[in-house]
Design an enzyme around this catalytic site. Structure first.
Site, PDB file in Angstrom:
ATOM      1  N   GLY A  14      91.880  95.518  34.287  1.00  0.00           N
ATOM      2  CA  GLY A  14      91.319  94.239  34.737  1.00  0.00           C
ATOM      3  C   GLY A  14      92.349  93.134  34.607  1.00  0.00           C
ATOM      4  N   GLY A  18      91.401  86.604  35.815  1.00  0.00           N
ATOM      5  CA  GLY A  18      90.763  86.107  34.613  1.00  0.00           C
ATOM      6  C   GLY A  18      91.530  86.364  33.319  1.00  0.00           C
ATOM      7  CB  ILE A  19      90.241  87.362  29.979  1.00  0.00           C
ATOM      8  CG1 ILE A  19      89.363  86.140  29.697  1.00  0.00           C
ATOM      9  CG2 ILE A  19      90.829  87.909  28.683  1.00  0.00           C
ATOM     10  CD1 ILE A  19      88.163  86.411  28.805  1.00  0.00           C
ATOM     11  N   GLY A  20      92.227  89.126  31.744  1.00  0.00           N
ATOM     12  CA  GLY A  20      93.217  90.208  31.805  1.00  0.00           C
ATOM     13  C   GLY A  20      94.533  89.723  32.384  1.00  0.00           C
ATOM     14  CE1 TYR A 157      80.020  91.254  29.541  1.00  0.00           C
ATOM     15  CE2 TYR A 157      78.997  89.675  28.029  1.00  0.00           C
ATOM     16  CZ  TYR A 157      80.124  90.195  28.648  1.00  0.00           C
ATOM     17  OH  TYR A 157      81.363  89.681  28.351  1.00  0.00           O
TER      18      TYR A 157
HETATM   19  P1  NAP Z   1      86.956  88.482  35.772  1.00  0.00           P
HETATM   20  O1  NAP Z   1      87.686  87.218  35.964  1.00  0.00           O
HETATM   21  O2  NAP Z   1      85.787  88.808  36.651  1.00  0.00           O
HETATM   22  O3  NAP Z   1      88.004  89.690  35.844  1.00  0.00           O
HETATM   23  C1  NAP Z   1      87.548  90.996  35.642  1.00  0.00           C
HETATM   24  C2  NAP Z   1      88.705  91.954  35.865  1.00  0.00           C
HETATM   25  O4  NAP Z   1      88.228  93.282  35.640  1.00  0.00           O
HETATM   26  C3  NAP Z   1      89.240  91.918  37.292  1.00  0.00           C
HETATM   27  O5  NAP Z   1      90.605  92.215  37.292  1.00  0.00           O
HETATM   28  C4  NAP Z   1      88.456  93.042  37.961  1.00  0.00           C
HETATM   29  O6  NAP Z   1      89.132  93.534  39.114  1.00  0.00           O
HETATM   30  C5  NAP Z   1      88.422  94.054  36.822  1.00  0.00           C
HETATM   31  N1  NAP Z   1      87.345  95.041  36.966  1.00  0.00           N
HETATM   32  C6  NAP Z   1      86.022  94.838  37.049  1.00  0.00           C
HETATM   33  N2  NAP Z   1      85.381  96.013  37.203  1.00  0.00           N
HETATM   34  C7  NAP Z   1      86.336  96.968  37.214  1.00  0.00           C
HETATM   35  C8  NAP Z   1      86.321  98.376  37.360  1.00  0.00           C
HETATM   36  N3  NAP Z   1      85.179  99.067  37.530  1.00  0.00           N
HETATM   37  N4  NAP Z   1      87.488  99.047  37.323  1.00  0.00           N
HETATM   38  C9  NAP Z   1      88.656  98.381  37.175  1.00  0.00           C
HETATM   39  N5  NAP Z   1      88.743  97.053  37.029  1.00  0.00           N
HETATM   40  C10 NAP Z   1      87.587  96.359  37.069  1.00  0.00           C
HETATM   41  O7  NAP Z   1      86.379  88.605  34.277  1.00  0.00           O
HETATM   42  P2  NAP Z   1      86.870  87.922  32.912  1.00  0.00           P
HETATM   43  O8  NAP Z   1      85.991  86.756  32.659  1.00  0.00           O
HETATM   44  O9  NAP Z   1      88.321  87.754  32.893  1.00  0.00           O
HETATM   45  O10 NAP Z   1      86.439  89.079  31.875  1.00  0.00           O
HETATM   46  C11 NAP Z   1      87.379  89.994  31.361  1.00  0.00           C
HETATM   47  C12 NAP Z   1      86.837  90.579  30.069  1.00  0.00           C
HETATM   48  O11 NAP Z   1      86.593  89.520  29.155  1.00  0.00           O
HETATM   49  C13 NAP Z   1      85.513  91.326  30.239  1.00  0.00           C
HETATM   50  O12 NAP Z   1      85.528  92.483  29.443  1.00  0.00           O
HETATM   51  C14 NAP Z   1      84.483  90.341  29.730  1.00  0.00           C
HETATM   52  O13 NAP Z   1      83.358  90.989  29.197  1.00  0.00           O
HETATM   53  C15 NAP Z   1      85.289  89.623  28.654  1.00  0.00           C
HETATM   54  N6  NAP Z   1      84.797  88.275  28.323  1.00  0.00           N
HETATM   55  C16 NAP Z   1      84.938  87.238  29.190  1.00  0.00           C
HETATM   56  C17 NAP Z   1      84.523  85.953  28.797  1.00  0.00           C
HETATM   57  C18 NAP Z   1      84.711  84.731  29.674  1.00  0.00           C
HETATM   58  O14 NAP Z   1      84.288  83.631  29.280  1.00  0.00           O
HETATM   59  N7  NAP Z   1      85.342  84.823  30.828  1.00  0.00           N
HETATM   60  C19 NAP Z   1      83.927  85.775  27.558  1.00  0.00           C
HETATM   61  C20 NAP Z   1      83.781  86.869  26.710  1.00  0.00           C
HETATM   62  C21 NAP Z   1      84.233  88.107  27.104  1.00  0.00           C
HETATM   63  P3  NAP Z   1      88.313  94.166  40.367  1.00  0.00           P
HETATM   64  O15 NAP Z   1      87.046  93.361  40.523  1.00  0.00           O
HETATM   65  O16 NAP Z   1      89.239  94.076  41.531  1.00  0.00           O
HETATM   66  O17 NAP Z   1      88.031  95.582  39.973  1.00  0.00           O
END
Ligand code: NAP
Length: 259
Positions: A14, A18-20, A157
Site C-alpha cells: 500500500g 497515503g500513509i504507505g 475494521y
Molecule cells: P489509503 O490512502 O487509501 O491507501 C491505501 C493503500 O493500500 C493504497 O496504496 C492502496 O492501493 C493499498 N491497498 C488497498 N487495498 C489493497 C489490496 N487489496 N492489495 C494491495 N494494496 C491495497 O489509506 P491510508 O489512510 O494511507 O491507510 C493505510 C493504512 O493505515 C491502513 O492499514 C489503515 O488501516 C491505516 N490507518 C490509516 C489512518 C488514517 O488516518 N489515514 C489511521 C489509522 C490507520 P490500491 O487501492 O491501488 O490497491
C-alpha cells in the site's frame, strides 16, 4: 544518533498512496531501496515518479495483499531488485464503513482479507529473506481504532486492526530467535489524499479533538516506522506505538475544552 540504513531493502505494501507512500518516502530519504505495492498501476507509477529524486531507489509492483501468491511474488521481486530484503512494512488497508446491522459475510471477509490476512501473508512470504538478512524488521500499520478506541460504522475494521496486534505478539516470539523484530504503529487521524478531499471545515473539526491541535502527517507515521527499522531498535519487538498527537488521552470532550 542512529546508524545509517543506506542500501537496505524494504517492501511497503500500500505504498502507492497515503500513509504507505509517506513511509516509502521516509525510508527512501534514508537511503533505503523501497518496493511499493498496491493494485492500481497508475497510482504506483505516480508515486514512483514523485519519489524518484530520493537517495533510495523506489520502484512499484502491482499486487493484491489478500493473495498469498502475490505476497510471494512481491518478496521475490524485492530480493531480485535489491539483492535481499531487510524490512517489510505491512501497511495496505481498507476502511469501508458499515453499521453492525448492515455488515454482510462478504463485507466482513473483505476487510479481514486485506487488513488482517494481508498482513500475515506478506510476513509469511518474507520469512526466509528476513532471516537471511540477519536484522529483519517488520512494521505493521494498525490503528487506534479497534485496539484502543471505537467508532460507529467501523466495528469490522476495528476488529481487523486489533487482529493485527494479536498476530504480532506471538509472531514476535517466533521471529525473535531469527533476530527479526515485528512491531506496530497505531496512527490516529492522519491527513492523506482521501481525507484532504473532505474540506477544511471537516479537517478543522477533526483536529479540534486532538490535544496537539492538528491532524497527523504521513511523515509522522513514516518516522515512527523508520525508528522500528533501525539497528538501534533491535531489542524492541512485539510492541505497538501510538502516533496520534494525544488523541486517545482525553477522558471526555470536556477535558479537551479545558485546554
Ligand atoms: P489509503 O490512502 O487509501 O491507501 C491505501 C493503500 O493500500 C493504497 O496504496 C492502496 O492501493 C493499498 N491497498 C488497498 N487495498 C489493497 C489490496 N487489496 N492489495 C494491495 N494494496 C491495497 O489509506 P491510508 O489512510 O494511507 O491507510 C493505510 C493504512 O493505515 C491502513 O492499514 C489503515 O488501516 C491505516 N490507518 C490509516 C489512518 C488514517 O488516518 N489515514 C489511521 C489509522 C490507520 P490500491 O487501492 O491501488 O490497491
Amino acid at each position: 544518533m542512529f546508524a545509517s540504513l543506506q542500501g537496505r531493502s524494504a517492501i511497503v505494501t500500500g505504498g502507492s498512496k497515503g500513509i504507505g507512500r509517506g513511509i516509502a518516502e521516509t525510508f527512501a530519504n534514508a537511503g533505503v531501496n523501497v518496493l511499493i505495492t498496491g493494485r492500481s498501476q497508475a497510482d504506483l507509477d505516480k508515486a514512483v515518479a514523485d519519489l524518484s529524486a530520493a537517495p533510495g531507489k523506489v520502484s512499484g509492483l502491482s499486487a493484491d495483499v489478500s493473495s498469498p501468491e502475490d505476497a510471494r511474488r512481491v518478496v521475490a521481486e524485492a530480493v531480485e531488485r535489491h539483492g535481499g530484503l531487510d524490512i517489510v512494512c505491512a501497511n495496505a488497508g481498507i476502511f469501508p464503513s458499515g453499521r453492525l446491522e448492515d455488515l454482510t459475510p462478504e463485507s466482513i471477509e473483505e476487510v479481514l482479507a486485506v487488513n488482517f490476512k494481508g498482513t500475515v501473508y506478506i510476513v509469511q512470504a518474507a520469512l526466509a529473506a528476513l532471516t537471511a538478512s540477519g536484522h529483519g524488521r517488520v512494521v505493521i500499520t494498525s490503528s487506534i481504532t479497534g485496539p484502543i478506541t471505537g467508532y460507529p460504522g467501523w466495528s469490522h475494521y476495528g476488529a481487523s486492526k486489533a487482529a493485527q496486534l494479536g498476530f504480532l505478539r506471538t509472531a514476535a516470539m517466533e521471529l525473535a530467535p531469527k533476530q527479526i523484530t515485528i512491531n506496530a504503529v497505531l496512527p490516529g487521524n492522519i491527513i492523506t489524499e482521501g481525507l484532504g478531499e473532505m474540506g477544511q471545515e471537516y479537517l478543522d473539526q477533526m483536529a479540534s479533538a486532538v490535544p496537539a491541535g492538528r491532524l497527523g502527517s504521513v511523515a509522522d507515521i513514516g518516522n515512527a516506522a523508520l525508528f522500528f527499522a533501525t539497528d538501534e531498535a533491535a531489542y524492541i519487538t512485539g510492541q505497538s506505538l501510538v502516533v496520534d498527537g494525544g488523541q486517545i488521552l482525553p477522558e471526555s470532550h470536556l477535558a479537551i475544552a479545558e485546554l
